[in-house]
Design a protein around this motif. Structure first.
Motif, PDB file in Angstrom:
ATOM      1  N   THR A  99       0.800  -1.225   0.000  1.00  0.00           N
ATOM      2  CA  THR A  99       0.000   0.000   0.000  1.00  0.00           C
ATOM      3  C   THR A  99       0.833   1.276   0.000  1.00  0.00           C
ATOM      4  OG1 THR A  99      -0.174  -0.043   2.411  1.00  0.00           O
ATOM      5  CG2 THR A  99      -1.926  -1.154   1.169  1.00  0.00           C
ATOM      6  N   GLU A 116      -4.767  -2.274  -4.697  1.00  0.00           N
ATOM      7  CA  GLU A 116      -4.145  -2.086  -3.385  1.00  0.00           C
ATOM      8  C   GLU A 116      -2.738  -1.511  -3.471  1.00  0.00           C
ATOM      9  OE1 GLU A 116      -4.230  -5.727  -1.246  1.00  0.00           O
ATOM     10  OE2 GLU A 116      -6.401  -5.727  -1.032  1.00  0.00           O
ATOM     11  N   THR A 117      -2.162  -1.466  -4.670  1.00  0.00           N
ATOM     12  CA  THR A 117      -0.793  -0.978  -4.837  1.00  0.00           C
ATOM     13  C   THR A 117      -0.814   0.315  -5.635  1.00  0.00           C
ATOM     14  OG1 THR A 117      -0.017  -3.262  -4.818  1.00  0.00           O
ATOM     15  CG2 THR A 117       1.532  -1.608  -5.593  1.00  0.00           C
TER      16      THR A 117
END
Length: 138
Positions: A99, A116-117
Motif C-alpha cells: 500500500t 491495493e498498490t
C-alpha cells in the motif's frame, strides 16, 4: 554502510523516502535525466529523511550501499518509494508494503499491481516532481 544515526529508531533504519536511483540502461525511460533526479532528491532531502540506493549529488540525502534483497527489506520501512524501473525497484513490490505509494520512471509502459498498490508511472522526473507537489511531499 548503515544509515547515519538520525535514521535509526530502536535499532531499525527509519526514513521517509526510499529512492531507487539506478540508471535506466534498457530504454525503459528514454526521457530520464539524472541531473534532474539529483535535484529532486535534494529538494526532498531538505524536508524528509531520504535514502538512495545509488550515488547522488543531492545534499542531505543518504546513500546506502546494499544488496537488492536489502532494498526490498528497506522498502517496508518508508512512506514513499520513488524509482527508476530497473531490477532493484521490483524488490520493493512485496506483501509487506503493497500500500506504499510509488512513483516509477517508466515510459511508455505502465505498471499495474492491482487496486491495493498505488503506482504512478512517469515519463520524466518533471512529472514525478509535479505529482509530489500535488501530494504534499514538496
Amino acid at each position: 554502510f548503515p544509515p547515519p544515526p538520525q535514521c535509526w529508531v530502536n535499532g531499525v533504519p527509519s526514513f521517509d523516502i526510499l529512492v531507487v536511483n539506478a540508471q535506466p540502461t534498457s530504454g525503459q525511460c528514454p526521457q530520464f535525466n539524472n541531473i534532474q533526479l539529483n535535484d529532486l532528491i535534494g529538494k526532498l532531502a531538505d524536508k524528509w529523511r531520504v535514502i538512495c540506493t545509488n550515488p547522488t549529488t543531492a545534499r542531505n540525502a543518504f546513500q546506502i550501499n546494499t544488496s537488492i534483497v536489502r532494498i526490498g527489506a528497506l522498502s517496508t520501512s518508508c512512506k514513499l518509494i520513488i524509482g527508476v524501473s530497473t531490477g532493484p525497484i521490483y524488490l520493493t513490490f512485496n506483501e509487506a508494503n503493497k500500500t506504499i505509494v510509488r512513483h516509477i520512471l517508466l515510459s511508455p509502459m505502465r505498471l499495474d499491481y492491482g487496486p491495493e498498490t498505488p503506482i504512478r508511472t512517469h515519463a520524466d522526473v518533471e512529472s514525478v516532481e509535479r505529482a509530489l507537489v500535488e501530494e504534499g511531499w514538496l
